[in-house]
Structures are given as structure tokens and as C-alpha cells.
Design a protein around this motif. Structure first.
Motif, PDB file in Angstrom:
ATOM      1  N   ARG A 129       1.321  -2.069   1.013  1.00  0.00           N
ATOM      2  CA  ARG A 129       1.305  -2.049   0.178  1.00  0.00           C
ATOM      3  C   ARG A 129       1.673  -0.039   0.863  1.00  0.00           C
ATOM      4  O   ARG A 129       0.775   0.121   0.833  1.00  0.00           O
ATOM      5  CB  ARG A 129       0.666  -2.044  -0.953  1.00  0.00           C
ATOM      6  CG  ARG A 129       0.465  -2.910  -1.412  1.00  0.00           C
ATOM      7  CD  ARG A 129      -0.915  -3.254  -2.318  1.00  0.00           C
ATOM      8  NE  ARG A 129      -1.361  -2.323  -3.767  1.00  0.00           N
ATOM      9  CZ  ARG A 129      -1.798  -1.795  -4.246  1.00  0.00           C
ATOM     10  NH1 ARG A 129      -3.399  -2.195  -4.605  1.00  0.00           N
ATOM     11  NH2 ARG A 129      -2.969  -0.760  -5.403  1.00  0.00           N
ATOM     12  N   TRP A 130       3.299   0.340   1.531  1.00  0.00           N
ATOM     13  CA  TRP A 130       3.171   1.078   2.059  1.00  0.00           C
ATOM     14  C   TRP A 130       2.744   2.500   1.941  1.00  0.00           C
ATOM     15  O   TRP A 130       3.085   3.064   2.409  1.00  0.00           O
ATOM     16  CB  TRP A 130       5.570   0.621   2.206  1.00  0.00           C
ATOM     17  CG  TRP A 130       5.102  -0.279   2.909  1.00  0.00           C
ATOM     18  CD1 TRP A 130       6.391  -1.071   2.434  1.00  0.00           C
ATOM     19  CD2 TRP A 130       4.791  -1.473   3.833  1.00  0.00           C
ATOM     20  NE1 TRP A 130       6.185  -2.443   2.929  1.00  0.00           N
ATOM     21  CE2 TRP A 130       5.318  -3.072   4.051  1.00  0.00           C
ATOM     22  CE3 TRP A 130       4.390  -1.088   5.021  1.00  0.00           C
ATOM     23  CZ2 TRP A 130       5.487  -3.603   5.178  1.00  0.00           C
ATOM     24  CZ3 TRP A 130       3.566  -2.035   5.886  1.00  0.00           C
ATOM     25  CH2 TRP A 130       3.917  -3.316   6.294  1.00  0.00           C
ATOM     26  N   SER A 131       2.923   2.308   0.167  1.00  0.00           N
ATOM     27  CA  SER A 131       3.399   4.029   0.110  1.00  0.00           C
ATOM     28  C   SER A 131       1.666   4.249  -0.290  1.00  0.00           C
ATOM     29  O   SER A 131       1.538   5.623   0.460  1.00  0.00           O
ATOM     30  CB  SER A 131       3.569   4.379  -1.248  1.00  0.00           C
ATOM     31  OG  SER A 131       2.589   3.050  -2.784  1.00  0.00           O
ATOM     32  N   LEU A 132       0.709   3.305  -0.469  1.00  0.00           N
ATOM     33  CA  LEU A 132      -0.568   4.137   0.039  1.00  0.00           C
ATOM     34  C   LEU A 132      -0.872   3.605   1.303  1.00  0.00           C
ATOM     35  O   LEU A 132      -1.961   4.580   1.283  1.00  0.00           O
ATOM     36  CB  LEU A 132      -1.602   2.326  -0.969  1.00  0.00           C
ATOM     37  CG  LEU A 132      -1.732   1.533  -2.080  1.00  0.00           C
ATOM     38  CD1 LEU A 132      -1.954   1.461  -2.671  1.00  0.00           C
ATOM     39  CD2 LEU A 132      -1.682   3.388  -2.475  1.00  0.00           C
ATOM     40  N   ALA A 146       0.844   4.721   3.464  1.00  0.00           N
ATOM     41  CA  ALA A 146       2.019   6.405   4.121  1.00  0.00           C
ATOM     42  C   ALA A 146       0.457   7.475   3.443  1.00  0.00           C
ATOM     43  O   ALA A 146       0.843   8.776   4.131  1.00  0.00           O
ATOM     44  CB  ALA A 146       3.066   6.381   3.387  1.00  0.00           C
ATOM     45  N   GLY A 147       0.178   6.926   2.693  1.00  0.00           N
ATOM     46  CA  GLY A 147      -0.776   8.263   2.231  1.00  0.00           C
ATOM     47  C   GLY A 147      -2.595   8.437   3.440  1.00  0.00           C
ATOM     48  O   GLY A 147      -3.234   9.606   2.502  1.00  0.00           O
ATOM     49  N   ARG A 161       3.670  11.299   7.158  1.00  0.00           N
ATOM     50  CA  ARG A 161       4.418   9.520   7.365  1.00  0.00           C
ATOM     51  C   ARG A 161       4.828   8.870   5.923  1.00  0.00           C
ATOM     52  O   ARG A 161       4.064   9.849   5.143  1.00  0.00           O
ATOM     53  CB  ARG A 161       4.045   7.988   8.056  1.00  0.00           C
ATOM     54  CG  ARG A 161       3.257   8.854   9.035  1.00  0.00           C
ATOM     55  CD  ARG A 161       5.048   8.703  10.505  1.00  0.00           C
ATOM     56  NE  ARG A 161       4.710   8.700  12.035  1.00  0.00           N
ATOM     57  CZ  ARG A 161       4.746   9.278  12.762  1.00  0.00           C
ATOM     58  NH1 ARG A 161       6.056   9.155  12.310  1.00  0.00           N
ATOM     59  NH2 ARG A 161       4.864   9.151  13.971  1.00  0.00           N
ATOM     60  N   THR A 162       6.363   8.621   5.607  1.00  0.00           N
ATOM     61  CA  THR A 162       6.593   8.235   4.750  1.00  0.00           C
ATOM     62  C   THR A 162       6.497   6.952   4.355  1.00  0.00           C
ATOM     63  O   THR A 162       6.300   5.779   5.352  1.00  0.00           O
ATOM     64  CB  THR A 162       8.047   8.505   4.010  1.00  0.00           C
ATOM     65  OG1 THR A 162       8.621   7.749   4.877  1.00  0.00           O
ATOM     66  CG2 THR A 162       8.783  10.137   4.834  1.00  0.00           C
ATOM     67  N   ALA A 163       6.565   6.456   3.001  1.00  0.00           N
ATOM     68  CA  ALA A 163       6.626   4.277   3.110  1.00  0.00           C
ATOM     69  C   ALA A 163       7.716   3.981   3.637  1.00  0.00           C
ATOM     70  O   ALA A 163       7.692   2.989   4.225  1.00  0.00           O
ATOM     71  CB  ALA A 163       6.354   4.546   1.107  1.00  0.00           C
ATOM     72  N   GLU A 164       8.700   4.653   3.269  1.00  0.00           N
ATOM     73  CA  GLU A 164       9.519   4.043   4.630  1.00  0.00           C
ATOM     74  C   GLU A 164       9.547   4.265   5.595  1.00  0.00           C
ATOM     75  O   GLU A 164       9.900   3.086   6.325  1.00  0.00           O
ATOM     76  CB  GLU A 164      11.116   4.503   3.813  1.00  0.00           C
ATOM     77  CG  GLU A 164      11.392   4.595   2.618  1.00  0.00           C
ATOM     78  CD  GLU A 164      10.695   5.394   1.667  1.00  0.00           C
ATOM     79  OE1 GLU A 164      10.445   6.580   2.186  1.00  0.00           O
ATOM     80  OE2 GLU A 164      10.588   5.488   0.574  1.00  0.00           O
ATOM     81  N   GLU A 220       7.271   0.839   6.188  1.00  0.00           N
ATOM     82  CA  GLU A 220       7.831   0.130   6.590  1.00  0.00           C
ATOM     83  C   GLU A 220       8.832  -0.781   7.473  1.00  0.00           C
ATOM     84  O   GLU A 220       9.110  -1.739   7.786  1.00  0.00           O
ATOM     85  CB  GLU A 220       8.745  -0.053   4.878  1.00  0.00           C
ATOM     86  CG  GLU A 220       9.052  -1.906   4.278  1.00  0.00           C
ATOM     87  CD  GLU A 220       9.567  -1.392   2.993  1.00  0.00           C
ATOM     88  OE1 GLU A 220      10.336  -2.604   2.772  1.00  0.00           O
ATOM     89  OE2 GLU A 220       9.674  -0.929   2.363  1.00  0.00           O
TER      90      GLU A 220
END
Length: 72
Positions: free
Chosen positions: A44-47, A49-50, A55-58, A61
Motif C-alpha cells: 500500500r505504497w501511498s499509505l 509514502a504518507g 517521498r511519493t508512492a511511486e 514502490e
């Protein structure tokens, strides 16, 4: 002889590549946090990154998949 505009574009391109490379590097603290959160919630990359400022989810990942590629 290169024209001044060509030289300035080369300098800008070099600076952008350097900036991107530095952004791709993760500190030990960031890596530790990524691993711990990944073990709790999975991909759950966006979580993830939060929880890591700047940092971004991308980015996360891409980092994870480059370091933990399956040998299938």
C-alpha cells in the motif's frame, strides 16, 4: 564550438539528472520505516509514502521492487 544555449541546456540536464539520483537515495531510517510498514500493510505504497515526508508512492514502490525483486 558549441553555442551558449546548447551549453546551458547541457548544464540544466546534468543538474536534473543529479537531483533525480539524489532523490532516489533513501536513508537508513527511511528504509527501516518502509520495511516495517510494508510488513504491516503490504504493498500500500501511498499509505507508506504518507509516513515519509518528501517521498511519493511511486518512489517507494520503485525502490522496493528494485531491492526486493523476486527471483522467479
Amino acid at each position: 564550438m558549441a553555442c551558449p544555449n546548447q551549453i546551458s541546456h547541457e548544464i540544466i540536464d546534468s543538474a536534473e539528472e543529479s537531483f533525480e539520483a539524489s532523490q532516489a537515495e533513501f536513508s537508513e531510517a527511511e528504509i527501516d520505516l518502509i520495511v516495517r510498514i510494508y510488513n504491516l500493510i503490504g504493498e500500500r505504497w501511498s499509505l507508506i509514502a504518507g509516513r515519509i515526508p518528501g517521498r511519493t508512492a511511486e518512489e517507494i514502490e520503485k525502490y522496493w521492487k528494485s531491492k526486493h525483486a523476486s527471483s522467479a
